[in-house]
Motif scaffolding. Structure first.
Motif, short mmCIF file in Angstrom:
data_model
loop_
_atom_site.label_atom_id
_atom_site.label_comp_id
_atom_site.label_asym_id
_atom_site.label_seq_id
_atom_site.Cartn_x
_atom_site.Cartn_y
_atom_site.Cartn_z
N ASN A 177 1.73 -25.82 -3.05
CA ASN A 177 0.57 -26.23 -3.82
C ASN A 177 0.42 -27.74 -3.59
OD1 ASN A 177 -1.03 -27.36 -5.93
ND2 ASN A 177 -0.68 -25.53 -7.18
N VAL A 178 -0.52 -28.12 -2.74
CA VAL A 178 -0.65 -29.51 -2.33
C VAL A 178 -0.98 -30.42 -3.51
CG1 VAL A 178 -1.86 -31.12 -0.79
CG2 VAL A 178 -1.24 -28.83 0.02
N GLY A 179 -1.79 -29.95 -4.44
CA GLY A 179 -2.11 -30.74 -5.62
C GLY A 179 -0.87 -31.07 -6.44
N GLU A 180 0.00 -30.08 -6.62
CA GLU A 180 1.26 -30.32 -7.34
C GLU A 180 2.16 -31.27 -6.57
OE1 GLU A 180 3.30 -26.69 -8.35
OE2 GLU A 180 1.75 -26.10 -9.79
N LEU A 181 2.19 -31.12 -5.25
CA LEU A 181 2.99 -32.00 -4.40
C LEU A 181 2.53 -33.44 -4.56
CD1 LEU A 181 5.23 -31.27 -2.33
CD2 LEU A 181 3.48 -31.43 -0.56
N ILE A 182 1.22 -33.64 -4.56
CA ILE A 182 0.65 -34.98 -4.73
C ILE A 182 1.08 -35.58 -6.06
CG2 ILE A 182 -1.52 -36.24 -5.08
CD1 ILE A 182 -2.76 -34.23 -3.03
N ALA A 183 0.97 -34.81 -7.12
CA ALA A 183 1.35 -35.29 -8.46
C ALA A 183 2.85 -35.55 -8.55
CB ALA A 183 0.91 -34.28 -9.51
N GLN A 184 3.65 -34.63 -8.06
CA GLN A 184 5.10 -34.72 -8.15
C GLN A 184 5.64 -35.95 -7.41
OE1 GLN A 184 7.06 -31.34 -6.40
NE2 GLN A 184 9.05 -31.85 -7.27
N HIS A 185 5.06 -36.24 -6.24
CA HIS A 185 5.56 -37.34 -5.42
C HIS A 185 4.67 -38.58 -5.49
CE1 HIS A 185 8.80 -34.99 -3.57
NE2 HIS A 185 7.96 -33.98 -3.70
N LYS A 186 3.73 -38.57 -6.43
CA LYS A 186 2.82 -39.70 -6.65
C LYS A 186 2.17 -40.19 -5.35
CE LYS A 186 5.11 -41.27 -10.89
NZ LYS A 186 5.49 -39.94 -11.26
N CYS A 187 1.54 -39.25 -4.66
CA CYS A 187 0.87 -39.56 -3.39
C CYS A 187 -0.55 -40.06 -3.66
CB CYS A 187 0.83 -38.32 -2.50
SG CYS A 187 2.44 -37.70 -2.02
N TYR A 188 -0.66 -41.11 -4.44
CA TYR A 188 -1.97 -41.69 -4.69
C TYR A 188 -1.87 -43.20 -4.76
CZ TYR A 188 -0.05 -40.22 -9.24
OH TYR A 188 0.79 -39.93 -10.29
N GLU A 189 -3.02 -43.81 -4.49
CA GLU A 189 -3.10 -45.27 -4.41
C GLU A 189 -3.67 -45.88 -5.68
OE1 GLU A 189 -5.66 -45.41 -1.00
OE2 GLU A 189 -3.97 -45.44 0.39
#
Length: 184
Positions: A41-53
């Motif tokens: 689940n890419v959305g969860e992956l983004i949230a879990q690993h803080k893949c945002y700027e």
């Protein structure tokens, strides 16, 4: 099909994409369970690993750090390939992923009344709900998929009911069996 390091893969990789609310995560989860793939689940992956700027207040969403996400996913793809495992990923966008990662792109579509109800149940505000409904009407994700991948691997399917979802999962199971047979 070759993997990220050039070795032959034993299992296919599938991307389930579509406008928020079309049933990507539920469908991808069932495909993973049915076919024997790892669900990402890419959305969860983004949230879990803080893949945002940062955060965009106007759009009420985080600003994605694509490089961080792609580096993280590259590792997951390699790990799965090393284990002889395939992936079924789900995300509302698809153009950021390298074409070589996926063997099948499943674009889920839903009628606007169904989508409206699902987004309302999720607590989407009027602006965010309207933007997503407009994206579905204008088939933004489908067009993005067709522009980003070989059109032969892009498949548009409806996802309005549980029966349609089950049918989509069964089609993926049959497709995956054929992929495995063709690539072993």
């Amino acid at each position: 099909m070759s993997d990220v390091d050039g070795t032959e893969r034993k299992r296919p990789n599938i991307l389930v994409t579509g406008t928020p609310g079309v049933g990507k995560t539920a469908t991808a989860s069932l495909i993973a369970e049915t076919v024997g793939l790892r669900h990402v689940n890419v959305g969860e992956l983004i949230a879990q690993h803080k893949c945002y700027e940062g955060y965009d207040d106007a759009l009420d969403t985080h600003v994605l750090d694509e490089d961080k996400l792609l580096d993280l996913m590259e590792g997951i793809f390699q790990e799965c390939a090393d284990e002889g495992m395939g992936i079924v990923a789900d995300y509302h966008s698809c153009e950021l992923f390298p074409e070589r990662w996926f063997d099948l792109i499943l674009v889920l579509r839903a009628k606007t009344d169904v989508l409206f109800d699902r987004l309302t149940e999720r607590g989407y505000g009027e602006k965010k709900r309207s933007e997503n409904l407009e994206a579905e009407i204008m088939q933004v994700v489908l067009d993005e998929a067709k522009e980003s991948y070989d059109v032969e691997i892009v498949h548009e399917v409806t996802s309005n009911t549980v029966e349609e979802m089950e049918s989509n999962v069964e089609r993926c199971r049959l497709w995956a069996e054929q992929w495995i047979a063709n690539n072993s």
